[in-house]
Design a protein around this motif. Structure first.
Motif, mmCIF file in Angstrom:
data_model
loop_
_atom_site.group_PDB
_atom_site.id
_atom_site.type_symbol
_atom_site.label_atom_id
_atom_site.label_comp_id
_atom_site.label_asym_id
_atom_site.label_seq_id
_atom_site.Cartn_x
_atom_site.Cartn_y
_atom_site.Cartn_z
ATOM 1 N N LYS A 328 0.833 -1.202 0.000
ATOM 2 C CA LYS A 328 0.000 0.000 0.000
ATOM 3 C C LYS A 328 0.870 1.254 0.000
ATOM 4 O O LYS A 328 1.921 1.306 0.642
ATOM 5 C CB LYS A 328 -0.907 0.006 1.230
ATOM 6 N N THR A 329 0.400 2.256 -0.731
ATOM 7 C CA THR A 329 1.146 3.510 -0.805
ATOM 8 C C THR A 329 1.011 4.292 0.495
ATOM 9 O O THR A 329 -0.037 4.293 1.131
ATOM 10 C CB THR A 329 0.643 4.363 -1.971
ATOM 11 N N VAL A 330 2.105 4.957 0.858
ATOM 12 C CA VAL A 330 2.174 5.678 2.128
ATOM 13 C C VAL A 330 2.606 7.122 1.883
ATOM 14 O O VAL A 330 3.547 7.381 1.117
ATOM 15 C CB VAL A 330 3.170 5.006 3.100
ATOM 16 N N ALA A 331 1.912 8.054 2.559
ATOM 17 C CA ALA A 331 2.348 9.452 2.606
ATOM 18 C C ALA A 331 2.873 9.727 4.001
ATOM 19 O O ALA A 331 2.205 9.417 4.992
ATOM 20 C CB ALA A 331 1.191 10.382 2.278
ATOM 21 N N ILE A 332 4.064 10.294 4.076
ATOM 22 C CA ILE A 332 4.647 10.628 5.374
ATOM 23 C C ILE A 332 4.449 12.119 5.612
ATOM 24 O O ILE A 332 4.922 12.950 4.835
ATOM 25 C CB ILE A 332 6.133 10.254 5.430
ATOM 26 N N ILE A 333 3.769 12.422 6.721
ATOM 27 C CA ILE A 333 3.391 13.796 7.026
ATOM 28 C C ILE A 333 3.942 14.175 8.399
ATOM 29 O O ILE A 333 3.885 13.387 9.342
ATOM 30 C CB ILE A 333 1.851 13.950 7.033
ATOM 31 N N GLY A 334 4.429 15.398 8.516
ATOM 32 C CA GLY A 334 4.788 15.924 9.827
ATOM 33 C C GLY A 334 6.227 16.393 9.947
ATOM 34 O O GLY A 334 7.167 15.708 9.514
ATOM 35 N N GLU A 335 6.396 17.547 10.549
ATOM 36 C CA GLU A 335 7.720 18.121 10.796
ATOM 37 C C GLU A 335 8.615 17.165 11.570
ATOM 38 O O GLU A 335 9.823 17.086 11.333
ATOM 39 C CB GLU A 335 7.544 19.443 11.552
ATOM 40 N N PHE A 336 8.028 16.397 12.510
ATOM 41 C CA PHE A 336 8.846 15.507 13.331
ATOM 42 C C PHE A 336 9.429 14.335 12.532
ATOM 43 O O PHE A 336 10.316 13.643 13.014
ATOM 44 C CB PHE A 336 8.037 14.969 14.507
ATOM 45 N N ALA A 337 8.919 14.110 11.312
ATOM 46 C CA ALA A 337 9.488 13.058 10.474
ATOM 47 C C ALA A 337 10.825 13.486 9.883
ATOM 48 O O ALA A 337 11.696 12.649 9.620
ATOM 49 C CB ALA A 337 8.521 12.679 9.361
ATOM 50 N N GLN A 338 11.012 14.803 9.691
ATOM 51 C CA GLN A 338 12.284 15.262 9.127
ATOM 52 C C GLN A 338 13.221 15.797 10.210
ATOM 53 O O GLN A 338 14.439 15.693 10.081
ATOM 54 C CB GLN A 338 12.056 16.321 8.053
ATOM 55 N N ASN A 339 12.669 16.341 11.284
ATOM 56 C CA ASN A 339 13.468 16.836 12.408
ATOM 57 C C ASN A 339 12.876 16.259 13.690
ATOM 58 O O ASN A 339 11.980 16.841 14.290
ATOM 59 C CB ASN A 339 13.454 18.362 12.465
ATOM 60 N N PRO A 340 13.340 15.098 14.115
ATOM 61 C CA PRO A 340 12.679 14.377 15.199
ATOM 62 C C PRO A 340 12.760 15.103 16.538
ATOM 63 O O PRO A 340 13.707 15.831 16.804
ATOM 64 C CB PRO A 340 13.432 13.053 15.261
ATOM 65 N N ARG A 341 11.742 14.914 17.334
ATOM 66 C CA ARG A 341 11.782 15.317 18.751
ATOM 67 C C ARG A 341 12.231 14.085 19.521
ATOM 68 O O ARG A 341 11.466 13.139 19.713
ATOM 69 C CB ARG A 341 10.393 15.764 19.190
ATOM 70 N N TYR A 342 13.476 14.058 19.946
ATOM 71 C CA TYR A 342 14.062 12.827 20.472
ATOM 72 C C TYR A 342 14.618 12.959 21.886
ATOM 73 O O TYR A 342 15.068 11.977 22.486
ATOM 74 C CB TYR A 342 15.171 12.340 19.543
ATOM 75 N N GLN A 343 14.621 14.198 22.462
ATOM 76 C CA GLN A 343 15.095 14.368 23.822
ATOM 77 C C GLN A 343 14.409 15.579 24.442
ATOM 78 O O GLN A 343 13.694 16.320 23.783
ATOM 79 C CB GLN A 343 16.614 14.541 23.859
ATOM 80 N N GLY A 344 14.616 15.753 25.755
ATOM 81 C CA GLY A 344 14.022 16.874 26.457
ATOM 82 C C GLY A 344 14.887 18.111 26.368
ATOM 83 O O GLY A 344 15.829 18.184 25.568
ATOM 84 N N ALA A 345 14.564 19.106 27.192
ATOM 85 C CA ALA A 345 15.320 20.361 27.201
ATOM 86 C C ALA A 345 15.779 20.652 28.616
ATOM 87 O O ALA A 345 15.095 20.328 29.576
ATOM 88 C CB ALA A 345 14.451 21.508 26.685
ATOM 89 N N GLY A 346 16.956 21.260 28.725
ATOM 90 C CA GLY A 346 17.444 21.637 30.042
ATOM 91 C C GLY A 346 18.793 21.025 30.329
ATOM 92 O O GLY A 346 19.624 20.821 29.433
ATOM 93 N N SER A 347 19.027 20.686 31.585
ATOM 94 C CA SER A 347 20.336 20.187 31.994
ATOM 95 C C SER A 347 20.636 18.814 31.415
ATOM 96 O O SER A 347 21.759 18.325 31.520
ATOM 97 C CB SER A 347 20.415 20.129 33.531
#
Length: 800
Positions: A328-347
């Motif tokens: 089946k054909t798939v469309a990939i949508i979303g900013e997080f697909a190209q620039n992942p959110r992979y960690q938190g922020a801070g110390s």
């Protein structure tokens, strides 16, 4: 004392100096006397070593390092062996970088889903958190570095985190907020521990003798050192007297003078100071003598990948839409697909050595991808052009793979969230995609609980949490079936924030954070009161199925059989819960008391055994001031989540005491209906009157009030400083990137200025500044000038 001969060669000034850091990250050394310096670094999920100017909060860059999944992510693996392996990898990397002490793991309890730092913590359950933290500690310390579990204790919110008093009853403190640390200390044996910023029932955690000596050292057998959180030392001399060792960051001669003055006027015995120096030297000398390890960064990345894959949670798989059909054909949508959110922020912000990106590796997988569209801006701002581009791409595909989640400004150290919703621009795009009538699979990235009421609009939901530098490919492994998901939630997803009892007063905006809900945190509340939830604690789907059978209960434990009845190999997390229907001691209907992750091939069966331990049946008795067992019949429940119990039975236990607390005036706690506990009933639980807010608008600001109260200052310049600070924070929020240093200043008490300025300002100078803030400009100016001269004279005398 182990180092008596060495300590006898030290002057009082030198001993006092050892009790505070030399710099932001280093301890004080005296090479001529054989005392080296050690290097401390943030590192709950990666080594954040700053080699230039240190700032503790991530403003300045750190050296490249492996970014592993965050604690909230790893907890979903429910696999202590995996966490020990990640700990070993972290320890190896720390050693290779010259880091002796890693500031982690974090294991504060997730009292409320709005806490901005929940991504750094394991669980809403103290038993699970303790077991996982102990494993991480063992792994770290196997490589010759020290682990530093934090933040000890009852540190549950970011707003006013340095100027808040956690008001919690003794039983709740011991069973919920200390048990995780107890397990971590006893089973992990950390060489260090970090005290929390906050007060607990009126006493700063870093000065609490009962916490740091009676419980931590005497009861649990801790033999390491206690380090303050950065700027978290209030009265340094009192801290040293009551069991704290290292004041951080470096306060240079300011901290030294506090110790010397306290010894001189009799507030601190030099013999006690010698004890603390001896305890500190034991750890410092051991760590400094360790040889550096050699790190293999390819292996580190592989471990990060496996950890992420095992921690991903499959929340929904309607019509078996996953694994994705390669035809089946798939469309990939979303900013997080190209620039992942992979960690938190801070110390804990890591500069990743290597970062996998979804779009760079699609060709490595058997996917029929038609195209990609960003769809939304990372910051929550409407962009109709991006939305329409996404709809146009998605329209041509049979399946939409939509990457969404919380952005960086949504969850961060230094600030709590105000709601559970995802960014509105992402939700608007979801509605537009739904209107196409296509199958939608969502890949969610967030470090903590979010509102999932929209999941009725999608067929598949894969929650990756914050999965580290290798998370992108781990997600693709799950989506395509290369990995069979085995993660399970370590926190409850409520239907609504208002369903969480602590939410009525969270985060506490005044001096006191009232823990009215008592024991009923997370699933303990929802399960006891039969309150419906979106996804329960311990929940997670697989591409295969498991059957539980043949439960055998004895006085020593439980045994059962688990069989993989599906077509694929997979892993199951078997969870043991214990409850008591008939009881004199109120409590949750059941509590987690054991868990094991087992791997099975299709058709394979395996025997799973649980041994009852010291934590299985106990409660804290406030009459005997110790843990006891209430006699009677206990229900043993084995399940795939707290709400999916597969097997159950009963065992009998003898009581350990007849001295039972009187709970007759605690009807809300007996029923578990603690969402609106009255002041009277909470006072009865505490055994004392609830403290009342003592500061009101118009009063003079106090030394331990947070900087955010400058808005009420009598001095106009001080109010202007607040306005500037608020404006800068607002600007950072609009940019979508939290300013951690500004947030730190915003929440810190005035007294912390003397702890965070490297000796430029001391406590008497802060008192003068506060006098100016309170409208007495000239008197305050004289105070500051006089204190400045005295401080400089002391430094000259010291240098001489």
């Amino acid at each position: 004392m182990k180092h008596q001969a060495l300590i006898q060669r030290l002057t009082l000034a030198e001993k006092a100096t050892l009790m505070a850091g030399k710099s932001v990250w280093e301890t004080r050394d005296f090479p001529e006397k054989g005392i080296p310096s050690i290097f401390l670094s943030d590192g709950p999920h990666g080594i954040r070593k700053q080699e230039g100017e240190g700032d503790h909060l991530g403003l300045n860059a750190s050296v490249p390092a492996t970014c592993f999944p965050t604690a909230a992510t790893l907890a979903n693996s429910w696999n202590p062996d995996l966490l020990e392996e990640v700990g070993q990898a972290l320890g190896t990397e720390a050693s290779s970088l010259g880091v002796h002490m890693v500031l982690g793991p974090g294991l504060n309890i997730k009292r409320n889903p709005l806490c901005g730092r929940n991504f750094e913590y394991y669980s809403e359950d103290s038993y699970q958190a303790g077991k996982l933290a102990a494993a991480m500690i063992r792994g770290l310390q196997s490589q010759g570095v020290a682990a530093t579990p934090k933040h000890f204790a009852a540190n549950s919110q970011e707003l006013r985190r340095m100027a808040s008093d956690s008001i919690v009853d003794e039983r709740t403190l011991r069973e919920i907020y200390l048990t995780g640390f107890e397990i971590a200390v006893k089973e992990g044996q950390p060489k260090a521990l970090m005290s929390a910023y906050n007060k607990i029932n009126g006493t700063y955690a870093n000065e609490d003798r009962r916490l740091l000596r009676d419980i931590l050292r005497d009861e649990w057998g801790f033999d390491g050192i206690v380090v303050s959180d950065w700027g978290g030392s209030n009265d340094h001399a009192l801290g040293v007297e009551n069991g704290s060792h290292l004041e951080m960051p470096g306060t240079v001669f300011v901290g030294q003078k506090e110790i010397i003055d306290a010894v001189a006027d009799g507030r601190l015995s030099e013999a006690i100071l010698d004890e603390r120096v001896d305890e500190l030297l034991t750890v410092v000398l051991d760590l400094a003598a360790q040889e550096k390890r050699i790190v293999d960064y390819e292996l580190q990345h592989e471990i990060a990948h496996r950890a992420a894959a095992e921690s991903i949670v499959l929340l929904k798989n309607e019509d078996h839409i996953l694994p994705l059909d390669s035809q089946k054909t798939v469309a990939i949508i979303g900013e997080f697909a190209q620039n992942p959110r992979y960690q938190g922020a801070g110390s804990s912000l890591i500069n990743p050595k290597k970062l996998d990106l979804t779009l760079d590796h699609l060709s490595d997988y058997n996917l029929n991808v038609l195209g990609f569209a960003q769809g939304y801006q990372r910051v929550d701002k409407e962009d109709d052009v991006l939305l329409q581009e996404a709809v146009d791409v998605a329209r041509e595909a049979e399946t939409i793979l939509y990457y969404m989640g919380l952005d960086e400004i949504s969850e961060s150290e230094g600030m709590d969230r105000s709601h559970l919703s995802l960014p509105q621009n992402q939700l608007k795009l979801l509605e537009a995609l739904k209107a196409l009538g296509k199958d939608i699979v969502v890949v969610l990235s967030a470090g903590s609980v979010v509102d999932l009421s929209w999941d009725t609009e999608v067929k598949g939901l894969v929650h990756a949490y914050l999965s580290g530098e290798a998370g992108a490919l781990a997600i693709l492994d799950v989506l395509t079936g290369k990995t069979n998901p085995s993660g399970k939630l370590s926190e409850t997803y409520p239907l609504d924030l208002s369903d969480v009892p602590s939410s009525y007063e969270f985060p506490a905006s005044g001096d006191y954070a009232l823990y009215r809900e008592g024991l009923y945190v997370g699933y303990r509340y929802f399960d006891t009161t039969a309150t419906p939830v979106k996804y329960p604690f311990g929940y997670g789907l697989s591409y295969t199925t498991f059957v539980y059978s043949n439960l055998i209960l004895t006085d020593l434990g439980a045994e059962l059989t688990v069989t993989n009845t599906g077509q694929l190999a997979g892993a199951e997390v078997v969870q043991l819960y214990v409850g008591k229907h008939s009881r004199a001691i109120f409590g949750p209907s059941k509590e987690l008391k054991g868990f094991k992750k087992v791997y099975l091939e299709p058709g394979q069966s395996i025997q799973v055994q649980f041994t009852f331990d010291d934590y299985t049946f106990r409660y804290f008795n406030t009459i005997t001031d110790s843990f006891e067992i209430e006699g009677g019949v206990y229900q043993i429940a084995i399940g795939a989540s707290v709400a999916d119990i597969r097997l159950s039975g009963e065992v009998m236990r003898s009581g350990t005491t007849e001295q039972l607390p009187d709970y007759s005036q605690l009807s809300s706690y007996q029923s578990g209906q603690v969402n609106l506990v009255s002041d009277v009933e909470f006072s009865n639980l505490l055994g004392r009157t609830i403290p009342k807010e003592s500061w009101k608008v118009g009063q003079e600001l106090r030394i331990n009030d947070p900087v955010l109260k400058l808005q009420y200052a009598k001095n106009g310049l001080a109010r202007l400083v607040y306005k500037i600070l608020s404006w800068l924070l607002g600007r950072a929020e609009k940019k979508g990137k939290p300013d951690l240093n500004l947030l730190f200043i915003y929440n810190m008490p005035f007294r912390a200025i003397a702890k965070m300025t490297g000796g430029m300002i001391d406590h008497p100078m802060v008192e003068g500044i506060l006098t100016m803030i309170n409208g007495h400009f000239f008197r305050g100016s004289r105070q500051v000038w006089k204190a400045f001269l005295q401080k400089n004279q002391y430094k000259k005398d010291l240098d001489a």
